[in-house]
Motif scaffolding. Structure first.
Motif, mmCIF file in Angstrom:
data_model
loop_
_atom_site.group_PDB
_atom_site.id
_atom_site.type_symbol
_atom_site.label_atom_id
_atom_site.label_comp_id
_atom_site.label_asym_id
_atom_site.label_seq_id
_atom_site.Cartn_x
_atom_site.Cartn_y
_atom_site.Cartn_z
ATOM 1 N N PRO A 18 -17.384 -1.229 -3.357
ATOM 2 C CA PRO A 18 -16.088 -0.548 -3.289
ATOM 3 C C PRO A 18 -15.097 -1.252 -4.211
ATOM 4 O O PRO A 18 -15.123 -2.479 -4.351
ATOM 5 N N ARG A 19 -14.223 -0.481 -4.817
ATOM 6 C CA ARG A 19 -13.307 -1.064 -5.784
ATOM 7 C C ARG A 19 -11.972 -0.325 -5.799
ATOM 8 O O ARG A 19 -11.868 0.832 -5.368
ATOM 9 N N THR A 20 -10.979 -0.985 -6.320
ATOM 10 C CA THR A 20 -9.682 -0.369 -6.568
ATOM 11 C C THR A 20 -9.690 0.256 -7.955
ATOM 12 O O THR A 20 -10.541 -0.077 -8.788
ATOM 13 N N GLY A 167 -8.376 3.956 -4.262
ATOM 14 C CA GLY A 167 -9.750 3.741 -4.699
ATOM 15 C C GLY A 167 -10.723 3.985 -3.563
ATOM 16 O O GLY A 167 -10.677 5.028 -2.899
ATOM 17 N N ASP A 168 -11.571 3.009 -3.307
ATOM 18 C CA ASP A 168 -12.591 3.137 -2.262
ATOM 19 C C ASP A 168 -12.157 2.542 -0.933
ATOM 20 O O ASP A 168 -12.998 2.301 -0.057
ATOM 21 N N PHE A 169 -10.842 2.365 -0.754
ATOM 22 C CA PHE A 169 -10.326 1.741 0.466
ATOM 23 C C PHE A 169 -9.348 2.677 1.175
ATOM 24 O O PHE A 169 -8.549 3.368 0.546
ATOM 25 N N PHE A 170 -9.423 2.662 2.497
ATOM 26 C CA PHE A 170 -8.544 3.452 3.358
ATOM 27 C C PHE A 170 -7.853 2.481 4.308
ATOM 28 O O PHE A 170 -8.516 1.682 4.980
ATOM 29 N N PHE A 171 -6.535 2.533 4.360
ATOM 30 C CA PHE A 171 -5.750 1.595 5.149
ATOM 31 C C PHE A 171 -5.110 2.317 6.339
ATOM 32 O O PHE A 171 -4.468 3.357 6.171
ATOM 33 N N ALA A 172 -5.275 1.751 7.519
ATOM 34 C CA ALA A 172 -4.647 2.284 8.721
ATOM 35 C C ALA A 172 -4.463 1.139 9.702
ATOM 36 O O ALA A 172 -5.200 0.146 9.651
ATOM 37 N N HIS A 173 -3.524 1.277 10.610
ATOM 38 C CA HIS A 173 -3.248 0.173 11.524
ATOM 39 C C HIS A 173 -4.447 -0.182 12.396
ATOM 40 O O HIS A 173 -4.902 -1.333 12.419
ATOM 41 N N LYS A 206 -14.967 5.574 3.068
ATOM 42 C CA LYS A 206 -14.323 4.491 2.343
ATOM 43 C C LYS A 206 -14.337 3.262 3.253
ATOM 44 O O LYS A 206 -14.562 3.383 4.470
ATOM 45 N N VAL A 207 -14.091 2.098 2.689
ATOM 46 C CA VAL A 207 -13.962 0.895 3.504
ATOM 47 C C VAL A 207 -12.603 0.941 4.201
ATOM 48 O O VAL A 207 -11.562 1.063 3.536
ATOM 49 N N VAL A 208 -12.595 0.853 5.520
ATOM 50 C CA VAL A 208 -11.355 0.936 6.289
ATOM 51 C C VAL A 208 -10.778 -0.472 6.447
ATOM 52 O O VAL A 208 -11.431 -1.368 6.996
ATOM 53 N N VAL A 209 -9.563 -0.664 5.959
ATOM 54 C CA VAL A 209 -8.850 -1.925 6.105
ATOM 55 C C VAL A 209 -7.851 -1.749 7.239
ATOM 56 O O VAL A 209 -7.017 -0.841 7.207
ATOM 57 N N ASN A 223 -18.418 -1.615 6.155
ATOM 58 C CA ASN A 223 -17.656 -0.370 6.373
ATOM 59 C C ASN A 223 -16.200 -0.595 6.750
ATOM 60 O O ASN A 223 -15.416 0.351 6.778
ATOM 61 N N ARG A 224 -15.803 -1.840 7.057
ATOM 62 C CA ARG A 224 -14.417 -2.087 7.453
ATOM 63 C C ARG A 224 -14.061 -3.555 7.245
ATOM 64 O O ARG A 224 -14.942 -4.428 7.183
ATOM 65 N N ILE A 225 -12.748 -3.821 7.141
ATOM 66 C CA ILE A 225 -12.220 -5.177 7.024
ATOM 67 C C ILE A 225 -11.046 -5.307 7.993
ATOM 68 O O ILE A 225 -10.075 -4.554 7.895
ATOM 69 N N ASN A 226 -11.146 -6.245 8.921
ATOM 70 C CA ASN A 226 -10.082 -6.485 9.899
ATOM 71 C C ASN A 226 -9.294 -7.720 9.477
ATOM 72 O O ASN A 226 -9.861 -8.806 9.327
ATOM 73 N N ILE A 227 -7.972 -7.570 9.305
ATOM 74 C CA ILE A 227 -7.161 -8.710 8.877
ATOM 75 C C ILE A 227 -6.077 -9.069 9.894
ATOM 76 O O ILE A 227 -5.089 -9.734 9.549
ATOM 77 N N ASP A 228 -6.240 -8.644 11.148
ATOM 78 C CA ASP A 228 -5.332 -9.102 12.199
ATOM 79 C C ASP A 228 -5.868 -10.427 12.742
ATOM 80 O O ASP A 228 -6.874 -10.444 13.457
#
Length: 250
Positions: A18-20, A167-173, A206-209, A223-228
């Protein structure tokens, strides 16, 4: 910046990383929860990174939950309102901002909001609320909050986006519900979902951030990245950096 490669399963070895978009760097910031001290330090690190490593286009994406629990919610919003005057930023809505906005129009949600750390937000605006309040007191506290809330803060809280795609990333809370296209996700899931999303092992498109669910360390999965990383309790506010197909943290 220390690079961290996405792990991949054997079934996805031949799938492109996945890329920007070319020339685009994303800084994604996890749940702040009233820690203005940590946010100020992190913003300074982002500025230093941009100075050291210039890029054609950078976007700072904040994943929501700016308020509650920590001691300085008002100061956090001050910093974020000021930030967008000089930077390209996107502020997503968290479930905590949802409750604060609802309280302005429906004082009966005060008890629920307090159970989730809302009392600390009210205190940051100079408003004290007892743990148990009757409907009349709830109305008075809501009126006091409306009076104490600067117009820029109310516009901030009520104008937050639900998701962002780059890009290939989707951001949601909170995340996304499996089996539903990302563009069709429900507001409730974007703000509140946990187990159904976290336990899903397959591709979301997409990879969900996301944030919402505290972890000791950032969680980087195919498939996802958790940054909390539970900033209000741990003192660690995480910033994920995405550029091309590279992942790093600052």
């Amino acid at each position: 910046m220390d690079s961290l490669q996405l792990s991949v399963s054997t079934s996805s070895v031949h799938k492109p990383k996945p890329r920007t978009p070319n020339g685009t760097r994303i800084y994604a910031i996890g749940d702040v929860h009233g820690r203005a001290d940590l946010l100020g330090s992190l913003l300074a690190r982002i500025d230093s990174d941009l100075k050291a490593y210039p890029v054609a286009r950078s976007v700072q994406v904040f994943l929501g939950d700016y308020i509650d629990r920590g001691p300085c919610s008002r100061q956090v919003i001050d910093l974020l309102v000021a930030r967008r005057r000089r930077h390209t930023v996107l502020y997503l809505k968290g479930n905590h901002e949802t409750l604060a906005a609802e309280f302005l129009n429906n004082p009966s949600v005060l008890t629920r909001w307090q159970q989730m750390g809302g009392a600390s937000t009210l205190l940051s605006y100079g408003i004290s609320a007892a743990p148990h309040t009757d409907p009349g007191e709830q109305q008075q506290i809501a009126a006091a909050f409306r009076e104490a809330l600067p117009a820029s803060h109310r516009q901030f809280i009520e104008g937050l986006a639900l998701s962002f795609t780059c890009g290939d990333f989707f951001f949601a809370h909170a995340g996304a519900r499996p089996g539903i296209p990302l563009r069709q996700q429900r507001r409730q899931d974007l703000l509140w979902i946990r187990d159904t999303f976290l336990q899903h092992k397959h591709d979301f498109g997409k990879v969900v951030v996301h944030g919402h669910t505290p972890a000791k360390e950032p969680v980087v999965l195919p498939n996802r990245i958790n940054i909390d990383t539970g900033a209000y309790a741990t003192g660690r506010l995480t910033c994920l950096v995405l550029e091309g197909d590279q992942i790093s943290f600052i």
